[in-house]
Design a protein around this motif. Structure first.
Motif, PDB file in Angstrom:
ATOM      1  N   VAL A  17     118.129   5.241  22.946  1.00 44.50           N
ATOM      2  CA  VAL A  17     117.745   4.269  21.933  1.00 44.50           C
ATOM      3  C   VAL A  17     116.298   4.593  21.550  1.00 44.50           C
ATOM      4  N   VAL A  18     115.971   4.445  20.260  1.00 42.74           N
ATOM      5  CA  VAL A  18     114.628   4.752  19.768  1.00 42.74           C
ATOM      6  C   VAL A  18     114.016   3.485  19.200  1.00 42.74           C
ATOM      7  N   VAL A  19     112.799   3.182  19.650  1.00 39.82           N
ATOM      8  CA  VAL A  19     112.073   2.004  19.176  1.00 39.82           C
ATOM      9  C   VAL A  19     110.707   2.424  18.652  1.00 39.82           C
ATOM     10  N   ARG A  20     110.150   1.584  17.795  1.00 42.32           N
ATOM     11  CA  ARG A  20     108.806   1.804  17.276  1.00 42.32           C
ATOM     12  C   ARG A  20     107.809   1.369  18.346  1.00 42.32           C
ATOM     13  N   GLY A  21     106.724   2.113  18.454  1.00 41.40           N
ATOM     14  CA  GLY A  21     105.689   1.766  19.413  1.00 41.40           C
ATOM     15  C   GLY A  21     104.322   2.192  18.916  1.00 41.40           C
ATOM     16  N   VAL A  32     104.241   5.466  16.876  1.00 38.48           N
ATOM     17  CA  VAL A  32     105.104   6.519  17.413  1.00 38.48           C
ATOM     18  C   VAL A  32     106.534   6.004  17.536  1.00 38.48           C
ATOM     19  N   ALA A  33     107.437   6.931  17.781  1.00 39.91           N
ATOM     20  CA  ALA A  33     108.820   6.604  18.111  1.00 39.91           C
ATOM     21  C   ALA A  33     108.984   6.854  19.609  1.00 39.91           C
ATOM     22  N   ILE A  34     109.580   5.903  20.302  1.00 39.75           N
ATOM     23  CA  ILE A  34     109.778   6.013  21.749  1.00 39.75           C
ATOM     24  C   ILE A  34     111.275   6.045  22.031  1.00 39.75           C
ATOM     25  N   LYS A  35     111.729   7.143  22.619  1.00 43.21           N
ATOM     26  CA  LYS A  35     113.147   7.275  22.949  1.00 43.21           C
ATOM     27  C   LYS A  35     113.320   7.087  24.446  1.00 43.21           C
ATOM     28  N   SER A  36     114.271   6.250  24.804  1.00 46.38           N
ATOM     29  CA  SER A  36     114.592   6.034  26.214  1.00 46.38           C
ATOM     30  C   SER A  36     116.104   5.884  26.353  1.00 46.38           C
ATOM     31  N   CYS A  37     116.563   5.736  27.575  1.00 41.72           N
ATOM     32  CA  CYS A  37     118.007   5.617  27.847  1.00 41.72           C
ATOM     33  C   CYS A  37     118.513   4.245  27.427  1.00 41.72           C
ATOM     34  N   LYS A  38     119.720   4.228  26.848  1.00 35.46           N
ATOM     35  CA  LYS A  38     120.373   2.949  26.542  1.00 35.46           C
ATOM     36  C   LYS A  38     120.699   2.215  27.829  1.00 35.46           C
ATOM     37  N   ASN A  39     121.193   2.966  28.788  1.00 34.26           N
ATOM     38  CA  ASN A  39     121.573   2.382  30.067  1.00 34.26           C
ATOM     39  C   ASN A  39     120.686   3.002  31.142  1.00 34.26           C
ATOM     40  N   SER A  40     119.659   2.279  31.546  1.00 33.25           N
ATOM     41  CA  SER A  40     118.666   2.834  32.471  1.00 33.25           C
ATOM     42  C   SER A  40     119.217   3.075  33.876  1.00 33.25           C
ATOM     43  N   SER A  41     120.417   2.624  34.153  1.00 32.64           N
ATOM     44  CA  SER A  41     120.990   2.859  35.482  1.00 32.64           C
ATOM     45  C   SER A  41     122.013   3.995  35.476  1.00 32.64           C
ATOM     46  N   PRO A  79     112.828   7.562  32.078  1.00 36.01           N
ATOM     47  CA  PRO A  79     111.930   8.431  31.318  1.00 36.01           C
ATOM     48  C   PRO A  79     111.881   8.028  29.846  1.00 36.01           C
ATOM     49  N   LYS A  80     110.751   8.313  29.216  1.00 38.62           N
ATOM     50  CA  LYS A  80     110.562   8.011  27.797  1.00 38.62           C
ATOM     51  C   LYS A  80     110.025   9.246  27.100  1.00 38.62           C
ATOM     52  N   LEU A  81     110.548   9.505  25.924  1.00 39.25           N
ATOM     53  CA  LEU A  81     110.140  10.617  25.080  1.00 39.25           C
ATOM     54  C   LEU A  81     109.333  10.027  23.933  1.00 39.25           C
ATOM     55  N   ILE A  82     108.119  10.514  23.714  1.00 36.03           N
ATOM     56  CA  ILE A  82     107.246   9.965  22.679  1.00 36.03           C
ATOM     57  C   ILE A  82     107.143  10.983  21.550  1.00 36.03           C
ATOM     58  N   LEU A  83     107.590  10.564  20.365  1.00 30.75           N
ATOM     59  CA  LEU A  83     107.687  11.456  19.215  1.00 30.75           C
ATOM     60  C   LEU A  83     106.942  10.886  18.012  1.00 30.75           C
ATOM     61  N   GLU A  84     106.703  11.765  17.067  1.00 33.28           N
ATOM     62  CA  GLU A  84     106.123  11.372  15.786  1.00 33.28           C
ATOM     63  C   GLU A  84     107.031  10.325  15.131  1.00 33.28           C
TER      64      GLU A  84
END
Length: 120
Positions: A17-21, A32-41, A79-84
């Motif tokens: 899932v990608v959220v604004r940050g 930035v755009a922050i991508k993380s797991c939909k299901n963190s488990s 984990p989180k991926l930080i993108l443009e």
């Protein structure tokens, strides 16, 4: 320091899932755009985003790839991926929005690699 905007989801895919940050560093702020797991488990989702982080780190800066700003992967559960943050949104949304404006690149039924069109 990284701040996530409340309920500002930009998109989602198979595992992420990608959220604004906002990234705040040395007194400068950047959206930035922050991508993380939909299901963190889900271990497969976590593995997938870690692989994506590795790929972005190997690719580096490229004019045809969204800018990789960084990642939060070590010593965190999710984990989180930080993108443009792309000003025109996601590529699929942009393609759908302007689909009627694309010119046909075929000449006589064959793809023309010399076509130099521009939609924007």
């Amino acid at each position: 320091m990284l701040f996530r905007s409340a309920d500002d989801r930009l998109g989602y895919g198979g595992f992420g899932v990608v959220v604004r940050g906002t990234l705040s560093k040395d007194g400068m702020r950047r959206e930035v755009a922050i991508k993380s797991c939909k299901n963190s488990s889900d271990r497969d989702d976590i593995r997938s985003i870690r692989i994506e982080i590795k790929i972005f780190s190997y690719v580096g800066q490229h004019p045809n790839v969204v800018e990789f700003i960084g990642a939060m992967a070590a010593h965190v559960e999710t984990p989180k991926l930080i993108l443009e943050l792309c000003k025109h949104g996601s590529l699929d949304t942009l393609l759908r929005k302007y689909s009627g404006q694309f010119l046909d690149q075929r000449v006589g039924g064959e793809f023309d690699p010399t076509f130099q069109g521009n939609v924007m």
